[in-house]
Design a protein around this motif. Structure first.
Motif, mmCIF file in Angstrom:
data_model
loop_
_atom_site.group_PDB
_atom_site.id
_atom_site.type_symbol
_atom_site.label_atom_id
_atom_site.label_comp_id
_atom_site.label_asym_id
_atom_site.label_seq_id
_atom_site.Cartn_x
_atom_site.Cartn_y
_atom_site.Cartn_z
ATOM 1 N N ASP A 142 -0.607 -11.626 4.451
ATOM 2 C CA ASP A 142 -0.938 -10.579 3.489
ATOM 3 C C ASP A 142 -0.130 -9.315 3.790
ATOM 4 N N PHE A 143 -0.066 -8.924 5.049
ATOM 5 C CA PHE A 143 0.709 -7.739 5.433
ATOM 6 C C PHE A 143 2.205 -7.967 5.211
ATOM 7 N N ALA A 144 2.648 -9.206 5.350
ATOM 8 C CA ALA A 144 4.082 -9.515 5.243
ATOM 9 C C ALA A 144 4.646 -9.233 3.859
ATOM 10 N N ARG A 145 3.790 -9.098 2.872
ATOM 11 C CA ARG A 145 4.279 -8.837 1.519
ATOM 12 C C ARG A 145 4.961 -7.480 1.397
ATOM 13 N N ALA A 146 4.762 -6.598 2.383
ATOM 14 C CA ALA A 146 5.411 -5.284 2.370
ATOM 15 C C ALA A 146 6.838 -5.346 2.891
ATOM 16 N N TYR A 147 7.272 -6.513 3.350
ATOM 17 C CA TYR A 147 8.568 -6.641 4.003
ATOM 18 C C TYR A 147 9.558 -7.446 3.160
ATOM 19 N N GLU A 148 10.813 -7.006 3.197
ATOM 20 C CA GLU A 148 11.904 -7.794 2.632
ATOM 21 C C GLU A 148 12.321 -8.888 3.602
ATOM 22 N N ASP A 258 1.194 -6.824 15.166
ATOM 23 C CA ASP A 258 2.364 -5.953 15.080
ATOM 24 C C ASP A 258 3.461 -6.694 14.325
ATOM 25 N N ILE A 259 3.994 -6.070 13.287
ATOM 26 C CA ILE A 259 5.077 -6.664 12.499
ATOM 27 C C ILE A 259 6.216 -5.664 12.415
ATOM 28 N N ALA A 260 7.436 -6.133 12.680
ATOM 29 C CA ALA A 260 8.618 -5.280 12.563
ATOM 30 C C ALA A 260 9.670 -6.010 11.742
ATOM 31 N N GLY A 261 10.350 -5.252 10.886
ATOM 32 C CA GLY A 261 11.390 -5.848 10.057
ATOM 33 C C GLY A 261 11.969 -4.820 9.110
ATOM 34 N N ARG A 262 12.341 -5.277 7.940
ATOM 35 C CA ARG A 262 12.926 -4.410 6.921
ATOM 36 C C ARG A 262 11.994 -4.371 5.714
ATOM 37 N N GLY A 263 11.643 -3.152 5.308
ATOM 38 C CA GLY A 263 10.739 -2.985 4.188
ATOM 39 C C GLY A 263 11.406 -3.275 2.853
ATOM 40 N N LYS A 264 10.632 -3.221 1.811
ATOM 41 C CA LYS A 264 11.149 -3.493 0.471
ATOM 42 C C LYS A 264 12.218 -2.489 0.037
ATOM 43 N N ALA A 318 -3.428 -15.670 0.628
ATOM 44 C CA ALA A 318 -3.700 -14.733 1.714
ATOM 45 C C ALA A 318 -4.582 -13.581 1.261
ATOM 46 N N ASP A 319 -4.358 -13.074 0.053
ATOM 47 C CA ASP A 319 -5.154 -11.940 -0.427
ATOM 48 C C ASP A 319 -6.616 -12.336 -0.594
ATOM 49 N N TYR A 320 -6.842 -13.554 -1.090
ATOM 50 C CA TYR A 320 -8.217 -14.037 -1.239
ATOM 51 C C TYR A 320 -8.895 -14.188 0.109
ATOM 52 N N TYR A 321 -8.175 -14.753 1.068
ATOM 53 C CA TYR A 321 -8.732 -14.978 2.400
ATOM 54 C C TYR A 321 -9.105 -13.644 3.054
ATOM 55 N N VAL A 322 -8.201 -12.665 2.978
ATOM 56 C CA VAL A 322 -8.462 -11.359 3.578
ATOM 57 C C VAL A 322 -9.651 -10.679 2.899
ATOM 58 N N ARG A 323 -9.729 -10.804 1.593
ATOM 59 C CA ARG A 323 -10.884 -10.211 0.889
ATOM 60 C C ARG A 323 -12.185 -10.817 1.369
ATOM 61 N N ARG A 324 -12.185 -12.132 1.584
ATOM 62 C CA ARG A 324 -13.385 -12.789 2.079
ATOM 63 C C ARG A 324 -13.706 -12.371 3.510
ATOM 64 N N MET A 325 -12.675 -12.158 4.331
ATOM 65 C CA MET A 325 -12.921 -11.668 5.688
ATOM 66 C C MET A 325 -13.660 -10.335 5.646
#
Length: 342
Positions: A142-148, A258-264, A318-325
């Motif tokens: 779910d968080f990975a969607r912010a990354y290119e 922790d996630i590191a990379g290149r954003g959108k 992933a969004d559904y799973y996180v919402r349920r969490m």
């Protein structure tokens, strides 16, 4: 109460996490029948009465029919313990019903894969031996969607010393940590088995306290390598005292990502996320199982999958799973990015 489904058989359903799972399935799907399976019929029946709309059954993994007879009686099989004979998987394949496995280490997945390959068209098989049945990988995705593009995924998990669960969970922990020659990671784009000094790490708890940790490789590692193509992926486990217990409350469970990379926008992006469930690991594991059951039966997320070999993140959003969490008590917070998060 009526349902078009036969009962979902939960083997190990009278244990700590199995009982939680049965209750969450009941909350999500009040009409779905449940069969609580265990070696102790009296205990299984007691849990079934507590859950409601359920029956207790005696299960013998030493028998091909599980001691349940040859007639078709169930709509799915979930197993919370290690089945060394794969009797439960063969039972599900024989009856053409979904099978959900939760207790295999990465290094011992071969027998289940081989059993599937030799009967690929009989039943949908879900291998869900991820950390807490998905409680780490789905937030990562779910968080990975912010990354290119993602370079590094570092997951730290804390299992409180008072939060092991029942005997089956302890057996799994001892077996996997005792038999695994090393922990699977991804390092510099290559699969890497961390052992010895290489496996040691430090985990920063959500209250800032640093604890000893060790590399651990549930299915999350190989799944994230396949899904994200990240050049570095690692999960470290701290078996210690949770932040909540240090401040005098009951134990909790923690997941730090922790996630590191290149954003959108093309710029470097580093994020730290902290997830806590105040009741420990059992509710999150049980929720993962409940979401897997509903997906395998086509009760949420689309039609029931056909016969095949699956991982949960291929089937569940992933969004559904996180919402349920969040619905079931997990708290999410942004953490402070540290220098070694990259």
């Amino acid at each position: 109460m009526s349902s078009k489904f036969q009962p979902v058989l939960i083997i190990g359903g009278s244990g700590v996490v199995g009982t939680h799972a049965a209750k969450i399935i009941r909350r999500l799907h009040p009409a779905l029948p449940i069969a609580v399976g265990g070696r102790d019929l009296g205990k299984a029946e007691a849990v079934a009465r507590e859950v409601g709309g359920a029956i207790g059954v005696s299960v013998d993994l030493g028998r091909a029919d599980l001691g349940l007879g040859d007639e078709a009686r169930f709509s799915a099989v979930v197993i919370f313990l290690k089945d060394e004979k794969l009797s439960s998987m063969r039972y599900a394949q024989k009856h053409g019903i979904p099978y959900i496995s939760l207790s295999s280490g990465t290094f011992e997945v071969g027998p289940e894969v081989a059993q599937y390959i030799h009967a690929p068209d009989t039943a949908p098989i879900l291998l869900a031996s991820h950390w807490l049945a998905g409680a780490a990988i789905f937030p990562v995705l779910d968080f990975a969607r912010a990354y290119e593009a993602i370079d590094t995924i570092r997951i730290g998990v804390l299992l409180d010393e008072q939060d092991m669960g029942g005997p089956a969970a302890l057996d799994d922990y001892n077996r996997i940590t005792g038999l695994a020659p090393a922990a699977l990671t991804v390092k510099d784009g290559k699969l890497h088995w961390a052992a010895g000094e290489d496996s040691k790490a430090r985990y920063q708890s959500v209250d800032g306290v640093e604890l000893d940790a060790v590399a651990y490789s549930p299915f999350d590692i190989m799944a994230l390598a396949a899904r994200t193509h990240a050049g570095n992926v690692r999960l470290d486990l701290a078996y210690s005292v949770s932040a909540s217990r240090r401040r005098g409350d009951a134990f909790s469970t923690e997941i730090v990502i922790d996630i590191a990379g290149r954003g959108k926008n093309g710029e470097p992006l580093k994020q730290r996320h902290e997830i806590v469930h105040p009741e420990g690991q059992a509710p999150l594991t049980a929720l993962g199982v409940a979401l897997a059951v509903e997906r395998m039966l086509g009760l949420a997320g689309g039609e029931a999958p056909r016969a095949g070999l699956y991982l949960p993140e291929v089937l569940i959003g992933a969004d559904y799973y996180v919402r349920r969490m969040k619905d079931f008590g997990a708290s999410f917070a942004e953490g402070k990015v540290t220098a070694d998060a990259a």
